[in-house]
Design a protein around this motif. Structure first.
Motif, short mmCIF file in Angstrom:
data_model
loop_
_atom_site.label_atom_id
_atom_site.label_comp_id
_atom_site.label_asym_id
_atom_site.label_seq_id
_atom_site.Cartn_x
_atom_site.Cartn_y
_atom_site.Cartn_z
N GLU A 90 -1.45 12.55 -6.29
CA GLU A 90 -0.59 13.09 -7.08
C GLU A 90 -0.79 14.59 -6.95
O GLU A 90 0.13 15.30 -6.88
CB GLU A 90 -0.68 12.79 -8.42
N LEU A 94 1.21 17.91 -5.25
CA LEU A 94 1.82 19.15 -6.09
C LEU A 94 1.20 20.46 -5.68
O LEU A 94 1.30 21.32 -6.01
CB LEU A 94 1.37 19.09 -7.61
N ARG A 299 -0.23 18.28 -14.58
CA ARG A 299 0.70 18.64 -15.51
C ARG A 299 1.45 19.61 -15.50
O ARG A 299 2.89 19.99 -15.59
CB ARG A 299 0.14 18.18 -17.18
N ALA A 302 3.56 20.17 -12.30
CA ALA A 302 4.73 19.22 -12.29
C ALA A 302 5.66 20.02 -13.31
O ALA A 302 7.04 20.01 -12.69
CB ALA A 302 4.31 18.07 -13.04
N ASN A 307 9.22 18.69 -11.69
CA ASN A 307 9.09 17.28 -11.33
C ASN A 307 8.89 16.59 -12.43
O ASN A 307 7.94 16.20 -12.92
CB ASN A 307 7.69 17.23 -10.40
N VAL A 310 6.66 13.21 -12.64
CA VAL A 310 5.05 13.54 -12.96
C VAL A 310 4.72 14.00 -14.43
O VAL A 310 3.88 13.79 -14.62
CB VAL A 310 4.32 14.25 -11.77
N ALA A 311 5.62 14.92 -14.70
CA ALA A 311 5.24 15.87 -15.96
C ALA A 311 5.44 14.89 -17.02
O ALA A 311 6.02 13.90 -17.29
CB ALA A 311 6.62 16.88 -15.93
#
Length: 335
Positions: A90, A94, A299, A302, A307, A310-311
């Motif tokens: 992840e 990002l 976080r 994202a 995004n 994911v956030a």
């Protein structure tokens, strides 16, 4: 000492850490006849001092401050390491690194001192019940000490320790659950049932919150024994809220159908809009604030990149009713 029952409108603006709660929002809720809150969680003591100064210039009415109670719980190292490893795909997508899991007490002693110096009308505690000396110091200073609880057993424990009021949180609440033991799965008992159970063991003033979306919910909870009703998600789109642009756009756009309870972002159970990250990381272990720090870069990236898969998008079950309006109008409509 301040009392929920003295409010012109029985509405409390729930403290929402991480940005949504601002001095402007807290003052607007108070000036509309309710009780506005500053959220001290995640803020440095210096930030909190600045917010206390700012809100005092915006209202002469009652204001509350919410503090996170430190939790000495240490997550299982093997489970923590495995979860951190699972985050790497992840974070790589990002363009950031996984954060360093660690413990801290969120500036506990410094923030207690600030609250005692500023003497707001109320101080609420989340993630645990402070020891009796802390609660007594607040009460002796004329500050209403409130403890967030989710069961009647927690309520009895908090009142025995010296809580003068309780914030009774139901399963529909957005953001973190106030369960005292982070290892426990939060109850999904109806808020009305929990209220009745709490009222049967204590006579202290009660504020109830979780899933409130309109005036009928306020009437229902007041009828079930709440002296005031606490709302958070309903204020996320308020003009004065510091809700980030992605969170605002998603709430206003209606692209998510529901919410889920998850430990994926912080290691503590919290309710947010059900996105891919929540669904794919259901194995997150208990471990606050360790996971909070591990996922912090993810976080932040994202949100910055827009995004929503994911956030973290905290929201209660009544999220579809949130409207972009001045906070005063929201409070008036609820009351």
């Amino acid at each position: 000492m301040f009392d929920f029952r003295d409010l012109d409108r029985p509405i409390i603006g729930a403290p929402m850490a991480g940005g949504p709660s601002t001095p402007e929002l807290a003052a607007a809720v108070t000036n509309a006849g309710g009780l506005g809150f500053l959220a001290a969680g995640y803020r440095t003591p210096e930030d909190l001092a600045a917010q206390l100064s700012a809100v005092s210039a915006l209202t002469g009415g009652p204001i509350g401050v919410n503090l996170f109670v430190p939790d000495a719980f240490q997550p299982d190292p093997a489970l923590l390491d495995a979860y951190v490893a699972s985050l790497r795909p992840e974070t790589e997508a990002l363009g950031v690194e996984v954060g360093q899991p660690r413990y801290d007490d969120d500036g506990w002693d410094a923030k207690l001192s600030l609250v005692l110096d500023a003497r707001p009308a109320a101080v609420s505690f989340t993630f645990g019940c402070p020891d009796s000396q802390v609660l007594k110091r607040m009460a002796d200073a004329g500050i209403l000490p409130i403890v967030t609880v989710t069961t009647s057993a927690e309520a009895e424990f908090a009142v025995a320790a010296g809580a003068r009021a309780l914030a009774v949180q139901g399963p529909g609440a957005g953001g973190h659950r106030g369960t005292l033991d982070q290892r426990s799965v939060p109850t999904d008992d109806r808020l009305e049932d929990t209220l009745a159970a709490v009222r049967s063991v204590t006579a202290v003033p009660l504020a109830a919150g979780g899933g409130v979306s309109g005036p009928s919910d306020v009437v229902r909870l007041r009828g079930a024994g709440a002296d005031a009703v606490q709302v958070g998600t309903a204020l996320l789109l308020a003009d004065e809220a510091g809700t980030n642009p992605l969170h605002r756009a998603v709430l206003a756009g209606g692209q998510f159908a529901g919410t889920s309870l998850t430990r994926a972002y912080t290691g503590r159970y919290a309710r947010g809009l059900t996105n891919r990250f929540i669904l794919e990381h259901s194995d997150a272990p208990a471990g606050y604030p360790h996971l909070h720090y591990a996922t912090a870069p993810l976080r932040k990236a994202a949100v910055a990149q827009g995004n929503a898969d994911v956030a973290h998008l905290w929201a209660g079950t009544g999220f579809a009713s949130a409207r972009p309006e001045p906070a005063a109008k929201i409070v008036e409509a609820l009351a």
